[in-house]
Design a protein around this motif. Structure first.
Motif, PDB file in Angstrom:
ATOM      1  N   GLU A 191      46.068  11.512 -66.673  1.00 40.26           N
ATOM      2  CA  GLU A 191      46.031  11.147 -65.255  1.00 40.26           C
ATOM      3  C   GLU A 191      44.619  11.147 -64.692  1.00 40.26           C
ATOM      4  O   GLU A 191      44.425  10.881 -63.524  1.00 40.26           O
ATOM      5  CB  GLU A 191      46.921  12.090 -64.429  1.00 40.26           C
ATOM      6  N   GLY A 192      43.618  11.480 -65.484  1.00 33.24           N
ATOM      7  CA  GLY A 192      42.249  11.414 -64.980  1.00 33.24           C
ATOM      8  C   GLY A 192      41.537  12.733 -65.108  1.00 33.24           C
ATOM      9  O   GLY A 192      41.802  13.504 -65.999  1.00 33.24           O
ATOM     10  N   ILE A 205      40.578   6.765 -68.124  1.00 33.14           N
ATOM     11  CA  ILE A 205      41.139   5.633 -67.373  1.00 33.14           C
ATOM     12  C   ILE A 205      41.743   4.628 -68.349  1.00 33.14           C
ATOM     13  O   ILE A 205      42.855   4.124 -68.144  1.00 33.14           O
ATOM     14  CB  ILE A 205      40.073   4.967 -66.482  1.00 33.14           C
ATOM     15  N   ASP A 241      49.519   5.242 -63.967  1.00 39.97           N
ATOM     16  CA  ASP A 241      48.963   4.822 -62.676  1.00 39.97           C
ATOM     17  C   ASP A 241      47.441   4.721 -62.797  1.00 39.97           C
ATOM     18  O   ASP A 241      46.705   5.632 -62.425  1.00 39.97           O
ATOM     19  CB  ASP A 241      49.363   5.809 -61.591  1.00 39.97           C
ATOM     20  N   LYS A 259      45.350   2.833 -61.228  1.00 41.57           N
ATOM     21  CA  LYS A 259      44.626   2.794 -59.961  1.00 41.57           C
ATOM     22  C   LYS A 259      44.320   4.214 -59.481  1.00 41.57           C
ATOM     23  O   LYS A 259      43.196   4.511 -59.076  1.00 41.57           O
ATOM     24  CB  LYS A 259      45.422   2.035 -58.901  1.00 41.57           C
ATOM     25  N   ALA A 260      45.310   5.087 -59.550  1.00 43.71           N
ATOM     26  CA  ALA A 260      45.096   6.479 -59.125  1.00 43.71           C
ATOM     27  C   ALA A 260      44.062   7.169 -60.005  1.00 43.71           C
ATOM     28  O   ALA A 260      43.209   7.913 -59.508  1.00 43.71           O
ATOM     29  CB  ALA A 260      46.417   7.253 -59.144  1.00 43.71           C
ATOM     30  N   ALA A 261      44.110   6.912 -61.315  1.00 46.54           N
ATOM     31  CA  ALA A 261      43.143   7.529 -62.226  1.00 46.54           C
ATOM     32  C   ALA A 261      41.728   7.056 -61.908  1.00 46.54           C
ATOM     33  O   ALA A 261      40.791   7.860 -61.877  1.00 46.54           O
ATOM     34  CB  ALA A 261      43.504   7.202 -63.672  1.00 46.54           C
ATOM     35  N   GLU A 302      40.655   5.768 -58.998  1.00 48.88           N
ATOM     36  CA  GLU A 302      40.254   6.272 -57.675  1.00 48.88           C
ATOM     37  C   GLU A 302      39.778   7.712 -57.768  1.00 48.88           C
ATOM     38  O   GLU A 302      38.780   8.081 -57.134  1.00 48.88           O
ATOM     39  CB  GLU A 302      41.427   6.159 -56.695  1.00 48.88           C
ATOM     40  N   LYS A 303      40.455   8.518 -58.581  1.00 51.81           N
ATOM     41  CA  LYS A 303      40.046   9.917 -58.761  1.00 51.81           C
ATOM     42  C   LYS A 303      38.689   9.981 -59.452  1.00 51.81           C
ATOM     43  O   LYS A 303      37.832  10.776 -59.064  1.00 51.81           O
ATOM     44  CB  LYS A 303      41.096  10.693 -59.542  1.00 51.81           C
ATOM     45  N   HIS A 304      38.489   9.137 -60.453  1.00 52.62           N
ATOM     46  CA  HIS A 304      37.201   9.097 -61.149  1.00 52.62           C
ATOM     47  C   HIS A 304      36.077   8.766 -60.171  1.00 52.62           C
ATOM     48  O   HIS A 304      35.038   9.437 -60.164  1.00 52.62           O
ATOM     49  CB  HIS A 304      37.267   8.054 -62.280  1.00 52.62           C
ATOM     50  N   ASP A 312      35.982   0.711 -52.873  1.00 55.05           N
ATOM     51  CA  ASP A 312      36.917  -0.365 -53.212  1.00 55.05           C
ATOM     52  C   ASP A 312      36.276  -1.367 -54.173  1.00 55.05           C
ATOM     53  O   ASP A 312      36.930  -1.865 -55.095  1.00 55.05           O
ATOM     54  CB  ASP A 312      37.409  -1.084 -51.960  1.00 55.05           C
ATOM     55  N   LEU A 354      36.151   0.273 -57.521  1.00 58.59           N
ATOM     56  CA  LEU A 354      37.494   0.272 -58.099  1.00 58.59           C
ATOM     57  C   LEU A 354      37.795  -1.076 -58.743  1.00 58.59           C
ATOM     58  O   LEU A 354      38.318  -1.139 -59.860  1.00 58.59           O
ATOM     59  CB  LEU A 354      38.532   0.605 -57.025  1.00 58.59           C
TER      60      LEU A 354
END
Length: 190
Positions: free
Chosen positions: A26-27, A59, A68, A70-72, A74-76, A106, A109
């Motif tokens: 998950e990151g 990622i 997920d 995108k979530a990984a 975004e956390k990175h 963004d 990302l």
């Protein structure tokens, strides 16, 4: 002083002090950091580099496992870049020609996971299996640092892609290192 062939075994434990390190698919996971206001050290920069590379690999793993992504990503970005701290982040990714500079999270990302209809194909979802750093040098100056050299991204076939980089770091209020300058490019070829 030239720092060639970074010894990751020595730097890995320091990654825990400088930045998050991947804990699962998950990151990255936030961990203890240096005290806010403490001078940045070259060892912390090396540890932050190691952790950043592990995050890129994580990622790709999330993407491969259809998690997920995108979530990984975004956390990175939140863990490693100074976008949330209000600092200006100068980000010039390797594979960007139309949208050369990524001034907000963004745009970063989009580069890391791709956006349909753009040049962004998702650098971090290639996927890569390892990232190896060779610093030409690291300059520390109290609450900021810069490092320049080559990093190598290993693909699933075991092939390395060499990329030149310059990264700048600042210390965040929580004591972690955050990237405020990321410039990378493929080496010149005549």
């Amino acid at each position: 002083m030239k720092l060639k062939h970074l010894v990751l075994a020595a730097a890995a434990p320091l990654a825990l002090a400088a930045c998050g390190t991947p804990s699962d698919a998950e990151g990255t996971t936030d961990v203890a950091t240096a005290e806010a206001g403490a001078p940045i050290t070259a060892e912390e920069v090396a540890a932050a580099q190691t952790a950043w590379g592990e995050g890129i690999v994580a990622i790709g793993k999330v993407f491969t496992e259809e998690g997920d992504v995108k979530a990984a990503a975004e956390k990175h970005i939140a863990d490693f870049y100074a976008y949330e701290g209000g600092d200006t982040v100068l980000f010039k990714p390797t594979l960007a020609a139309e949208d050369q500079f990524r001034g907000d999270a963004d745009e970063a990302l989009s580069y890391f996971i791709g956006t349909e209809g753009t040049e962004d194909k998702g650098f971090a979802i290639k996927p890569w299996t390892a990232v190896r750093w060779e610093n030409e040098g690291t300059v520390t100056d109290g609450d900021s640092a810069m490092a320049m050299g080559n990093y190598y991204f290993t693909d699933t076939d075991g092939n390395d892609t060499k990329v030149e980089y310059t990264f700048g770091y600042v210390r965040a209020e929580d004591g972690s290192l955050k990237i405020n300058l990321h410039h990378s490019s493929v080496p010149f070829s005549s």
